[in-house]
Scaffold this motif. Sequence first.
Motif, mmCIF file in Angstrom:
data_model
loop_
_atom_site.group_PDB
_atom_site.id
_atom_site.type_symbol
_atom_site.label_atom_id
_atom_site.label_comp_id
_atom_site.label_asym_id
_atom_site.label_seq_id
_atom_site.Cartn_x
_atom_site.Cartn_y
_atom_site.Cartn_z
ATOM 1 N N VAL A 54 0.836 -1.201 0.000
ATOM 2 C CA VAL A 54 0.000 0.000 0.000
ATOM 3 C C VAL A 54 0.879 1.262 0.000
ATOM 4 N N SER A 95 13.242 1.207 -1.848
ATOM 5 C CA SER A 95 11.971 1.522 -2.498
ATOM 6 C C SER A 95 11.738 3.026 -2.517
ATOM 7 N N ALA A 114 15.023 -1.109 3.865
ATOM 8 C CA ALA A 114 14.583 -2.164 4.783
ATOM 9 C C ALA A 114 15.586 -3.313 4.764
ATOM 10 N N VAL A 127 13.513 -1.665 9.471
ATOM 11 C CA VAL A 127 12.698 -1.218 8.335
ATOM 12 C C VAL A 127 12.732 0.310 8.297
ATOM 13 N N GLY A 128 13.804 0.838 7.729
ATOM 14 C CA GLY A 128 14.021 2.280 7.802
ATOM 15 C C GLY A 128 13.876 2.986 6.477
ATOM 16 N N GLY A 197 17.394 3.905 10.818
ATOM 17 C CA GLY A 197 16.272 3.249 11.499
ATOM 18 C C GLY A 197 15.212 4.278 11.867
ATOM 19 N N PHE A 315 8.915 -7.347 5.653
ATOM 20 C CA PHE A 315 9.706 -6.792 6.758
ATOM 21 C C PHE A 315 8.754 -6.288 7.839
ATOM 22 N N MET A 331 4.917 6.242 16.848
ATOM 23 C CA MET A 331 4.912 5.774 15.456
ATOM 24 C C MET A 331 5.395 4.333 15.388
ATOM 25 N N ARG A 335 3.513 0.932 14.134
ATOM 26 C CA ARG A 335 4.076 0.092 13.062
ATOM 27 C C ARG A 335 4.160 -1.374 13.479
ATOM 28 N N ALA A 338 1.031 -2.634 12.155
ATOM 29 C CA ALA A 338 0.698 -2.435 10.735
ATOM 30 C C ALA A 338 1.376 -3.446 9.794
ATOM 31 N N TYR A 339 2.623 -3.782 10.072
ATOM 32 C CA TYR A 339 3.352 -4.590 9.079
ATOM 33 C C TYR A 339 2.905 -6.045 9.034
HETATM 34 C C1 HEM Z 1 6.155 -0.387 4.089
HETATM 35 C C2 HEM Z 1 2.856 1.128 7.259
HETATM 36 C C3 HEM Z 1 5.945 4.449 8.950
HETATM 37 C C4 HEM Z 1 9.432 2.481 6.266
HETATM 38 C C5 HEM Z 1 4.987 -0.232 4.775
HETATM 39 C C6 HEM Z 1 3.792 -1.006 4.559
HETATM 40 C C7 HEM Z 1 2.879 -0.587 5.456
HETATM 41 C C8 HEM Z 1 3.466 0.459 6.230
HETATM 42 C C9 HEM Z 1 1.470 -1.132 5.646
HETATM 43 C C10 HEM Z 1 3.616 -2.088 3.512
HETATM 44 C C11 HEM Z 1 4.126 -3.394 4.047
HETATM 45 C C12 HEM Z 1 3.978 -4.530 3.076
HETATM 46 O O1 HEM Z 1 2.917 -4.678 2.461
HETATM 47 O O2 HEM Z 1 4.940 -5.333 2.969
HETATM 48 C C13 HEM Z 1 3.420 2.139 8.013
HETATM 49 C C14 HEM Z 1 2.769 2.826 9.115
HETATM 50 C C15 HEM Z 1 3.636 3.768 9.575
HETATM 51 C C16 HEM Z 1 4.835 3.673 8.769
HETATM 52 C C17 HEM Z 1 1.376 2.506 9.630
HETATM 53 C C18 HEM Z 1 3.474 4.764 10.687
HETATM 54 C C19 HEM Z 1 2.835 4.508 11.776
HETATM 55 C C20 HEM Z 1 7.172 4.197 8.405
HETATM 56 C C21 HEM Z 1 8.406 4.814 8.815
HETATM 57 C C22 HEM Z 1 9.387 4.243 8.049
HETATM 58 C C23 HEM Z 1 8.768 3.277 7.168
HETATM 59 C C24 HEM Z 1 8.557 5.863 9.914
HETATM 60 C C25 HEM Z 1 10.863 4.491 8.061
HETATM 61 C C26 HEM Z 1 11.531 4.968 9.071
HETATM 62 C C27 HEM Z 1 8.828 1.545 5.451
HETATM 63 C C28 HEM Z 1 9.557 0.769 4.473
HETATM 64 C C29 HEM Z 1 8.610 -0.046 3.838
HETATM 65 C C30 HEM Z 1 7.326 0.238 4.446
HETATM 66 C C31 HEM Z 1 11.040 0.829 4.170
HETATM 67 C C32 HEM Z 1 8.868 -1.025 2.715
HETATM 68 C C33 HEM Z 1 9.321 -2.359 3.248
HETATM 69 C C34 HEM Z 1 9.653 -3.267 2.095
HETATM 70 O O3 HEM Z 1 10.601 -2.938 1.365
HETATM 71 O O4 HEM Z 1 8.967 -4.289 1.919
HETATM 72 N N1 HEM Z 1 4.752 0.683 5.786
HETATM 73 N N2 HEM Z 1 4.652 2.687 7.832
HETATM 74 N N3 HEM Z 1 7.424 3.270 7.411
HETATM 75 N N4 HEM Z 1 7.501 1.200 5.418
HETATM 76 FE FE1 HEM Z 1 6.097 1.937 6.613
#
Ligand code: HEM
Length: 490
Positions: A54, A95, A114, A127-128, A197, A315, A331, A335, A338-339
């Motif tokens: 998403v 990404s 990540a 997952v940064g 991070g 991740f 936050m 998370r 969420a993941y």
């Molecule tokens: C991916 C939610 C904040 C870094 C995602 C995904 C969701 C999500 C649902 C998709 C996961 C998947 O389908 O595999 C959230 C929520 C956040 C948040 C609810 C805040 C509360 C952040 C923050 C960072 C971050 C602060 C970095 C410091 C990432 C990265 C991915 C990702 C790197 C991609 C992981 C991959 O390569 O598969 N996030 N996120 N997110 N998020 Fe967040």
Amino acid sequence: MKDDKKRLTTASGRPYHENEDSMSAGPRGPVLIQDSFLFEKLAHFNRERIPERVVHAKGTGAFGKFTVTNDITKYTCASLFSRVGNECRVFIRFSTVGGEKGSADTERDPRGFAVKFYTDEGNWDLVGNNTPVFFIKDAKKFPDFIHTQKRDPHTNLKSPTMMWDFWSLNPESLHQIMILFSDRGTPDGYRHMNGYGSHTFSMYNEKGERVWVKFHFKTQQGNKTLSAAQAEDLRGKDPDYAQRDLVNAIRKGDYPKWTLNIQVMTDEQAKKFRWNPFDVTKVWSHSEYPLIEVGVMELNEIPVNYFADVEQAAFAPSNVVRGIGLSPDKMLQGRLFAYPDAHRYRLGANYEQIPVNRPIVPVHNHERDGYMSVNGNGGDAPNYYPNSYDGIEADPKYKSPGMDLHSDWADFYDRNENDDDHYTQPGQLFRKVMTDRERKATISNFAGSMAGIEGPKRDEIIQRQLGHFYKVDKELATEIAKKLNFNFKP
Ligand code: HEM
């Protein structure tokens, strides 16, 4: 058939006699339903897509190794860090954030960074992003914020109006947008950027003593960015620019490397910190909290199959290992839910069984069944606990020490007088860290984007945002106003 040929089969392994010409009733007749391989091919093709992430839908992955280069056992009892020289396999996915799976790599956007460490005590996922801070500091705002980065529900177009409306109503975003609209918002590929991070995490040692920690991956290739014009040019000419750059470098044996560092803050220091130390919109000064080298990550292998490993990679910040812990960052806490939830939706309940996600250590528990259980599903072992047979016991050694959250602390971290100071750190970034050239580029990039704000609320949004910029730095606000030809009233 010759020995070096492989016989074509159906998915069930039955050799099939033909692969191009559907079986028909006579040479010109309609197709026969008994050509089961035709229908298998068409049906499987219809099911090739899984939901894209998403956020962070467009990405690139690589395997590599992480080597510990410094003794940090006084901070952590993680088995990975138990000895200098320890090595572990890693998988990284880079990404962009807002764009769809086919969007361009050089969009102005944070970059995901990540990393999955396959340690001998389970997987540790960091997952940064390539920025040390984030746009918001409470998970409750995340869906709203992300909606503004996606398409307008009416026009289906990206909308600067939505983005600036949200940002101007959420000044905690200022620090992150200062980075985003500098040329750091358009890094030159994935090899020439740092990873963070971002959140405050923690580490604890064998004695259960906890310190607060931030993680920094510093690129050994040197930081390189694209100008707005170069990034725009590449969006059309080579939308897969960053992926191509990584694949080419690894294929040539030019393996990219990052040094992993930590910043450490004690409880005592945390209590005296000017801001909330668990606020992801803030950084910790490097002079007060110096970087401590921890190890080196090298990427040396492009996955054999993109979908298998990169698209199915899952991740989760909740994947921490003994010796590495969480913090009260709101936050980060959001998370944690969420993941794994996203993975269950995107990949199914058994997503940890997919090879790229599978730990290198055996998994022992009583979770069973669900779609695509492909690891033997526990065989004939009991699927309940307690039982008299399997010997699976919870080991209290793996309990992480509690966090000191007595009411003083909770109050302190909940609210303090500097909680609404969204201006000091962005101001320092603009005046002290950026060069003249970077300041100019940032002003021009802000103006370029804000020029797209439209509709009846245009002036109100611009005035409100310039008001925030003015509190960051007067020149920043007045220069943007000039470029926009906007009559800004400070
Ligand atoms: C991916 C939610 C904040 C870094 C995602 C995904 C969701 C999500 C649902 C998709 C996961 C998947 O389908 O595999 C959230 C929520 C956040 C948040 C609810 C805040 C509360 C952040 C923050 C960072 C971050 C602060 C970095 C410091 C990432 C990265 C991915 C990702 C790197 C991609 C992981 C991959 O390569 O598969 N996030 N996120 N997110 N998020 Fe967040």
